[in-house]
Design a protein around this motif. Structure first.
Motif, PDB file in Angstrom:
ATOM      1  N   ASN A  19     -19.660 -12.389 -20.435  1.00 24.55           N
ATOM      2  CA  ASN A  19     -18.244 -12.757 -20.147  1.00 24.55           C
ATOM      3  C   ASN A  19     -17.898 -12.655 -18.457  1.00 24.55           C
ATOM      4  O   ASN A  19     -16.573 -12.481 -18.126  1.00 24.55           O
ATOM      5  CB  ASN A  19     -17.148 -11.814 -20.666  1.00 24.55           C
ATOM      6  N   ASP A  20     -18.394 -11.788 -18.039  1.00 24.25           N
ATOM      7  CA  ASP A  20     -18.208 -11.611 -16.252  1.00 24.25           C
ATOM      8  C   ASP A  20     -17.649 -10.552 -16.160  1.00 24.25           C
ATOM      9  O   ASP A  20     -16.371 -10.827 -15.222  1.00 24.25           O
ATOM     10  CB  ASP A  20     -17.936 -12.564 -15.742  1.00 24.25           C
ATOM     11  N   SER A  21     -17.587  -9.486 -17.005  1.00 23.13           N
ATOM     12  CA  SER A  21     -16.322  -8.674 -16.444  1.00 23.13           C
ATOM     13  C   SER A  21     -17.512  -7.231 -17.371  1.00 23.13           C
ATOM     14  O   SER A  21     -18.510  -6.828 -17.742  1.00 23.13           O
ATOM     15  CB  SER A  21     -15.317  -8.687 -17.483  1.00 23.13           C
ATOM     16  N   TRP A  22     -16.595  -6.217 -16.925  1.00 21.47           N
ATOM     17  CA  TRP A  22     -17.088  -4.503 -17.292  1.00 21.47           C
ATOM     18  C   TRP A  22     -16.198  -4.436 -18.189  1.00 21.47           C
ATOM     19  O   TRP A  22     -15.030  -4.646 -18.969  1.00 21.47           O
ATOM     20  CB  TRP A  22     -16.716  -3.932 -15.998  1.00 21.47           C
ATOM     21  N   PHE A  23     -16.977  -4.220 -19.256  1.00 19.73           N
ATOM     22  CA  PHE A  23     -16.627  -3.072 -20.445  1.00 19.73           C
ATOM     23  C   PHE A  23     -16.634  -1.429 -20.935  1.00 19.73           C
ATOM     24  O   PHE A  23     -18.056  -1.630 -20.152  1.00 19.73           O
ATOM     25  CB  PHE A  23     -17.189  -4.182 -21.579  1.00 19.73           C
ATOM     26  N   THR A  24     -15.576  -0.908 -21.400  1.00 22.04           N
ATOM     27  CA  THR A  24     -15.910   0.471 -21.236  1.00 22.04           C
ATOM     28  C   THR A  24     -16.292   1.160 -22.384  1.00 22.04           C
ATOM     29  O   THR A  24     -16.855   0.312 -23.500  1.00 22.04           O
ATOM     30  CB  THR A  24     -14.546   1.456 -20.695  1.00 22.04           C
ATOM     31  N   THR A  25     -18.033   2.252 -22.833  1.00 15.63           N
ATOM     32  CA  THR A  25     -18.537   1.703 -24.052  1.00 15.63           C
ATOM     33  C   THR A  25     -18.682   3.110 -24.181  1.00 15.63           C
ATOM     34  O   THR A  25     -17.899   3.403 -25.617  1.00 15.63           O
ATOM     35  CB  THR A  25     -20.212   1.695 -23.585  1.00 15.63           C
ATOM     36  N   ASP A  26     -17.661   4.256 -22.723  1.00 15.30           N
ATOM     37  CA  ASP A  26     -17.972   5.599 -23.705  1.00 15.30           C
ATOM     38  C   ASP A  26     -16.942   6.251 -22.327  1.00 15.30           C
ATOM     39  O   ASP A  26     -17.347   5.707 -20.927  1.00 15.30           O
ATOM     40  CB  ASP A  26     -19.780   6.384 -23.353  1.00 15.30           C
ATOM     41  N   ARG A  27     -16.398   7.467 -22.282  1.00 13.62           N
ATOM     42  CA  ARG A  27     -15.168   8.091 -21.588  1.00 13.62           C
ATOM     43  C   ARG A  27     -16.023   9.821 -22.051  1.00 13.62           C
ATOM     44  O   ARG A  27     -15.925  10.176 -23.261  1.00 13.62           O
ATOM     45  CB  ARG A  27     -14.406   8.351 -21.766  1.00 13.62           C
ATOM     46  N   PHE A  28     -16.673  10.351 -21.341  1.00 12.90           N
ATOM     47  CA  PHE A  28     -16.642  12.252 -21.341  1.00 12.90           C
ATOM     48  C   PHE A  28     -16.050  12.806 -20.004  1.00 12.90           C
ATOM     49  O   PHE A  28     -15.723  13.238 -19.120  1.00 12.90           O
ATOM     50  CB  PHE A  28     -18.326  12.081 -21.138  1.00 12.90           C
TER      51      PHE A  28
END
Length: 362
Positions: free
Chosen positions: A294-303
Motif C-alpha cells: 500500500n506504500d504507506s505506514w500503518f499503526t499496529t500498537d500504542r503504548f
C-alpha cells in the motif's frame, strides 16, 4: 561627541561585517548559554531580548516623529534599528536552538524552517527595520514564539488549551504595548492601525494553523535519547539494555538500525524525553509498520506512559512488542494530542541464530 562620531563612522564603514559578526556571535553565545527551557536564566535572557527590541523600536520612532529632539538623538538614531535587529537575532537564534532540539524534523520542519528564515534573513532585513509595521510584526512573532513554551513551563502542562492560553496572553501583551505606544506616539499608531491589525491577524492565524496541524514542535518537551534494543531491564534507578553494535561508519550512535530478530524474541524501544520541572503529562510509543503493497505506514500498537519533568537526562520509558514481522518499522514518541516529540526508524530482519550483542547501562 567626537568619540561618538568616530564610532558611528567606523560602524558605517564596516556595517556589513559588524552585523554578520554580531549575528554569528549571538548564535554561538545562545548555543553555549541556553540549556533548558525551564531555567530562570535562559528565560531571563530571552525576555531581555524582547525588552531591548521593544525599547529600540520605541526610541527610534520617537526620534523619527520628533518627540526626542537634539543633535545627540539625531546621531544615535541609526543605531536603534541595529539594536532591534541584534535583539531579534538573539531571540530567533535562541528559538531555533530550543525548537530545533525539540523537533522531529520530518513533522515540524515547516516551523523550524520558518525560524531559520527569520534567523538567517535577519541580516537582510536592515532596511525593513526602519518601518514601524515591520518592526511590530516581527516583535509579535518573537513574542508569540516565546509564550508558546514559557507558558506551558510556567503552568506545568501542555496541550491545545495551554496553546490557546499562550495565544490569548500574546495578543493581550501586544495589545497593551500598542496601547502604550498610542499614548506616546499616536501619529505612528493612527497611520498604521489597519495594516497592523491585518499583519498581526495573519500572524495569529498562521501560528494556530501550524500548531493544530502539528507543525510546531511540542516544546517544552524534547527528545534526549531513543534506541531499539533486544532487551531492557531496570536495575535500581538505571536501565540495562542489550543491542547490536552499529557499523563503524555510523559512529554517531551505538545501536544498529538493522534489527536481527530471532523467532519468539521481542523488540524494545527505549526513549528519554526531557520535560520541565513540575510538568506532568502522558506520552505514547506509536509502533508503525510500512506496507510495501500500500506504500504507506500503518499503526499496529500504542503504548502509553506518564512522565514527570525535572530530570536533566530526561524521563525514561520503554515499550516492548512481540511478534514483530520483518520489514520497515518506525516508532513515534508522541503526546496524547498527537504531536511528535521524536521518532526512530529501523529495519527488522529475521534470523535463526542469535546475533552478537553488547550491553550498556542508561
Amino acid at each position: 561627541m567626537a568619540m561618538l562620531r568616530g564610532i558611528q563612522d567606523w560602524y558605517y564603514r564596516h556595517e556589513r561585517f559588524v552585523s554578520a559578526g554580531a549575528l554569528l556571535l549571538g548564535f554561538v553565545i545562545d548555543n553555549l548559554t541556553l540549556t533548558r527551557v525551564d531555567l530562570l536564566f535562559d528565560n531571563f535572557i530571552l525576555l531581555s531580548y524582547l525588552v531591548i527590541a521593544f525599547v529600540g523600536i520605541a526610541v527610534f520612532n520617537l526620534i523619527d516623529i520628533g518627540k526626542l529632539k537634539g543633535r545627540f538623538f539625531e546621531r544615535i538614531a541609526p543605531l536603534f534599528p541595529l539594536l532591534a535587529q541584534f535583539a531579534f537575532g538573539g531571540l530567533f537564534s535562541g528559538y531555533f536552538i530550543f525548537y530545533g532540539r525539540s523537533a522531529s524534523v520530518l513533522s515540524s520542519w515547516v516551523f523550524v524552517l520558518f525560524l531559520a528564515v527569520f534567523l538567517i534573513g535577519n541580516e537582510r532585513f536592515k532596511t525593513q527595520y526602519l518601518r514601524f509595521r515591520f518592526q511590530m510584526s516581527i516583535f509579535f512573532v518573537a513574542l508569540f514564539s516565546f509564550t508558546i513554551f514559557s507558558i506551558p513551563t510556567l503552568v506545568g502542562a501542555i496541550g491545545p488549551h495551554i496553546f490557546v492560553l499562550s495565544s490569548v496572553i500574546s495578543v493581550g501583551v501586544m495589545a497593551g504595548l500598542l496601547w502604550f505606544l498610542s499614548k506616546i506616539m499616536p501619529e505612528k499608531i493612527d497611520a498604521t492601525r489597519n495594516t497592523l491589525v491585518m499583519s498581526m491577524s495573519g500572524i495569529f492565524i498562521m501560528f494556530n494553523i501550524l500548531y493544530f496541524s502539528n507543525a510546531i514542535p511540542p516544546l517544552p518537551l524534547s527528545l534526549k535519547d531513543i534506541g531499539v534494543y533486544h532487551s531492557v531491564e531496570r536495575v535500581g534507578g538505571e536501565y540495562r539494555v542489550t543491542y547490536e553494535d552499529a557499523p563503524w561508519y555510523r559512529f554517531y550512535r551505538d545501536y544498529d538500525s538493522t534489527f536481527h530478530l530471532v523467532p519468539g524474541e521481542s523488540a524494545f524501544i527505549f526513549s528519554s524525553v526531557f520535560a520541565p520541572t513540575r510538568l506532568e503529562t502522558k506520552l505514547l510509543h506509536e509502533w508503525q509498520y510500512f506496507s510495501e503493497e500500500n506504500d504507506s505506514w500503518f499503526t499496529t500498537d500504542r503504548f502509553a506512559f506518564s512522565i514527570v519533568g525535572g530530570r536533566d537526562g530526561g524521563y525514561r520509558g520503554y515499550s516492548r512488542k512481540s511478534s514483530v514481522s520483518g520489514g520497515k518499522w518506525r516508532v513515534n514518541v508522541i503526546t496524547e494530542h498527537g504531536q511528535i516529540v521524536g521518532r526512530i526508524n529501523f529495519l527488522v530482519k529475521g534470523t535463526v541464530e542469535q546475533v552478537s550483542l553488547s550491553e550498556k547501562v542508561l
